[in-house]
Design a protein around this motif. Structure first.
Motif, mmCIF file in Angstrom:
data_model
loop_
_atom_site.group_PDB
_atom_site.id
_atom_site.type_symbol
_atom_site.label_atom_id
_atom_site.label_comp_id
_atom_site.label_asym_id
_atom_site.label_seq_id
_atom_site.Cartn_x
_atom_site.Cartn_y
_atom_site.Cartn_z
ATOM 1 N N PRO A 87 0.939 -1.113 -0.021
ATOM 2 C CA PRO A 87 -0.051 0.130 -0.045
ATOM 3 C C PRO A 87 0.875 1.369 -0.189
ATOM 4 N N ILE A 88 1.936 1.416 0.622
ATOM 5 C CA ILE A 88 2.933 2.549 0.605
ATOM 6 C C ILE A 88 3.602 2.680 -0.697
ATOM 7 N N ILE A 89 4.061 1.384 -1.411
ATOM 8 C CA ILE A 89 4.807 1.561 -2.579
ATOM 9 C C ILE A 89 3.797 2.074 -3.659
ATOM 10 N N ALA A 90 2.504 1.690 -3.547
ATOM 11 C CA ALA A 90 1.571 1.869 -4.637
ATOM 12 C C ALA A 90 0.914 3.416 -4.801
ATOM 13 N N GLU A 91 1.444 4.187 -3.716
ATOM 14 C CA GLU A 91 0.871 5.243 -3.852
ATOM 15 C C GLU A 91 1.829 6.274 -4.657
ATOM 16 N N ALA A 92 1.145 7.133 -5.506
ATOM 17 C CA ALA A 92 2.014 8.205 -6.476
ATOM 18 C C ALA A 92 2.730 8.987 -5.230
ATOM 19 N N PRO A 93 4.137 9.274 -5.676
ATOM 20 C CA PRO A 93 4.787 10.127 -4.860
ATOM 21 C C PRO A 93 4.175 11.888 -5.147
ATOM 22 N N VAL A 94 4.218 12.514 -3.764
ATOM 23 C CA VAL A 94 3.525 13.739 -4.036
ATOM 24 C C VAL A 94 4.398 14.837 -3.976
#
Length: 207
Positions: A87-94
């Motif tokens: 879940p952490i890896i899947a989030e697009a960087p902000v």
């Protein structure tokens, strides 16, 4: 009628026995995986099959009945750990700029790398004796590099030294060096990564 009833009863008994064996098998397998995770997570980064069996409170033969070899057990351990951090890896960087997004990646990776630290160390110890673990190591390295390169503007991506340097700063190996080898606390390791990243970005174009 009597024969039919007896047949149905016999079939029901067989199904219940089959279900019971399946549940015991699944429980035993789960215990073995949990034992492997516990041992590695608590510092035994190179546990033997016998040690895993002892921790799981099953026979040694049970370990190899469920897993053909230790590679198979490492594979399942890796899948469990990867699921934890997905879940952490899947989030697009902000971030409004690519540089800000790299700092966001640094923050996220600190969480991910801290979670997987003992398990990746364990796998790294074995990868030179395991084709699967070596392949998985290269896969993870490729994914780490690709995630960084995806944020780079063309002018930076074409600068091989700059692009490779940024990947190294944000790599698991750098985090392992700081946390495991140098034994820095998490916040101090993060500060080092931020300093390295800040210095590396200072002379690079904004876009």
């Amino acid at each position: 009628m009597t024969n039919g009833k007896a047949h149905r009863t016999e079939r029901g008994d067989h199904e219940r026995r089959s279900d019971g064996r399946f549940e015991r098998s699944r429980s035993s397998r789960a215990k073995i995986v949990a034992a492997m995770l516990d041992l590695v997570g608590n510092g035994d980064v190179n546990p033997s099959a016998a040690r895993v069996a002892e921790q799981a409170e099953v026979g040694l033969r049970s370990v190899f009945r469920h897993f053909d070899d230790m590679d198979a057990l490492y594979r399942e351990m890796g899948e469990v750990i990867e699921a934890r951090v997905r879940p952490i890896i899947a989030e697009a960087p902000v971030g409004a700029t690519w540089k800000q997004r790299l700092f966001d990646i640094a923050e996220r990776r600190a969480k991910v790398f801290e979670t997987i630290l003992p398990y990746r160390i364990s796998a790294n110890l074995k990868r030179f004796q395991s084709a699967f673990l070596m392949q998985d190591y290269r896969r993870m390295l490729s994914l780490e590099t690709a995630a960084v390169e995806a944020q780079l503007p063309a002018s930076v991506a074409e600068d091989e030294a700059a692009a490779s340097g940024l990947s190294v700063i944000l790599s698991f190996q750098t985090w392992r060096l700081l946390r495991h080898d140098q034994q820095l606390a998490v916040d101090k390791a993060q500060a080092v990564v931020h300093r390295l990243l800040h210095n590396a970005l200072a002379d690079l174009p904004e876009g």
